[in-house]
Design an enzyme around this catalytic site. Structure first.
Site, short mmCIF file in Angstrom:
data_model
loop_
_atom_site.label_atom_id
_atom_site.label_comp_id
_atom_site.label_asym_id
_atom_site.label_seq_id
_atom_site.Cartn_x
_atom_site.Cartn_y
_atom_site.Cartn_z
N ASP A 194 104.34 66.83 144.08
CA ASP A 194 103.12 66.05 143.91
C ASP A 194 103.42 64.70 143.28
OD1 ASP A 194 100.51 65.30 143.85
OD2 ASP A 194 100.00 66.49 142.10
N ASP A 217 96.47 65.06 149.15
CA ASP A 217 97.10 65.44 147.88
C ASP A 217 96.14 66.26 147.02
OD1 ASP A 217 99.33 65.25 146.01
OD2 ASP A 217 98.04 63.95 144.83
N THR A 258 97.41 55.54 151.16
CA THR A 258 96.30 55.66 152.11
C THR A 258 95.22 56.59 151.55
OG1 THR A 258 97.38 57.52 153.24
CG2 THR A 258 97.82 55.30 154.09
N ASP A 309 96.37 70.34 146.02
CA ASP A 309 96.37 70.78 144.62
C ASP A 309 95.30 71.83 144.36
OD1 ASP A 309 98.45 69.07 144.06
OD2 ASP A 309 97.16 67.45 143.32
N GLY A 329 103.58 60.45 145.33
CA GLY A 329 103.00 59.25 144.74
C GLY A 329 104.01 58.13 144.60
#
Length: 322
Positions: A101, A122, A115, A126, A105
């Protein structure tokens, strides 16, 4: 006679000039337009728009951060498959999926490929992975199922409310991470400080992973680990018992079978390390849940402020004639 011929020749010359003018092809800029086999104009690869070369259209779905996001989903699904039987394998796959994760980024900033689709992908990944783990914990610790169900509900509700409030009140080009300090300095710190965001999310997941490991290792939380297998289950796996040898059964083991229970007991581990992880991460997990509640409250108030403004602009409530 000569005069008549001269006039006739002049007329014929004029007609010839007119015909040649009609047959002259219309010239076009070959650099801008070409013709295909059906005599239809087709823009060439060197076509220009407003005097500048037209760039090829990008495929957002193949951006590197999004590819990392797809890989996270694959790892998460694999961890769910191993979750009922193999705590070590499941924990490893789940942890890698969570750590990626932070990598997506970084990739988005490095390749300049941030985007809206990637941000939503994302967040959805999660929410889904954490919820699946909490669902398993609800079955592993039935007495605390209502607590895990509440955590799932708060997590989904707060993020959905926050995303909707950001889009409705801040506009479609506003990121959900752009929280104004005047609304909440704590949420602003959480979303804008990458270190705080990483620590909170990582230790929150680490706490739930520790509880998952304790379901295989701690007789205090899982008394069934001390219970004997029982005659009926032992008879089901004794030598000579009928076994389903199909290929699907070999690949996808029934997690509720007697053999699976035995395998789970064989995979149990010492509970010291999971208890240490749970103790270290518990305060941060509590802070993360407080942030979820705070996020839900602030988003609700923001939407309510927008509703009040809209009603004032519309002249509501309208006075009724008595």
């Amino acid at each position: 006679m000569s005069e008549r011929r001269t006039r006739r020749q002049a007329a014929m010359e004029a007609a010839a000039v007119a015909a040649s003018t009609d047959e002259t092809p219309i010239k076009t800029d070959e650099a801008e337009v070409t013709m295909n086999g059906n005599a239809q104009p087709v823009a060439s690869s060197d076509a220009k728009v407003d005097g500048t070369p037209q760039e090829p259209q990008e495929n957002i779905f193949l951006f590197w951060p999004n590819i990392i996001g797809y890989f996270r989903i694959v790892l998460a699904i694999a961890s769910l498959y191993y979750m009922p039987l193999h705590p070590r394998t499941c924990s490893l796959l789940y942890s890698i999926s969570c750590l990626l994760d932070a990598l997506d980024g970084y990739a988005a900033r490095y390749f300049e490929q941030s985007t809206k689709f990637g941000a939503v992908l994302d967040m959805v990944t999660d929410r889904c992975t954490t919820s699946c783990l909490l669902v398993f914990l609800s079955s592993a610790f039935p007495r605390w199922a209502i607590v895990f169900q509440g955590l799932i509900s708060i997590d989904f509700a707060s993020h959905y409310m926050h995303m909707y409030a950001t889009l409705a009140m801040g506009g479609s080009n506003t990121s959900h991470k752009n929280v104004d300090k005047s609304r909440s300095w704590l949420l602003n710190l959480y979303y804008t400080n990458k270190t705080v965001l990483f620590v909170c999310c990582t230790l929150n997941e680490l706490f739930f992973i520790a509880l998952y490991l304790l379901s295989f290792s701690s007789p205090l939380l899982s008394p069934q680990l001390l219970q004997p297998l029982g005659q009926s289950k032992a008879a089901a796996i004794q030598t000579g018992a009928q076994v389903n040898s199909s290929a699907l059964r070999q690949l996808f083991t029934n997690p509720y079978s007697a053999g699976a229970l035995e395998l789970a007991r064989a995979n149990k581990m010492d509970s010291t390390f999971p208890w240490i992880l749970a103790g270290i991460s518990a305060p941060v997990m509590a802070l993360k849940q407080f942030l979820n509640v705070l996020q839900l409250v602030k988003a609700s108030r923001w939407l309510a402020e927008g509703d009040v403004s809209s009603r004032v602009e519309a002249g509501l409530p309208k006075k009724k004639d008595v």
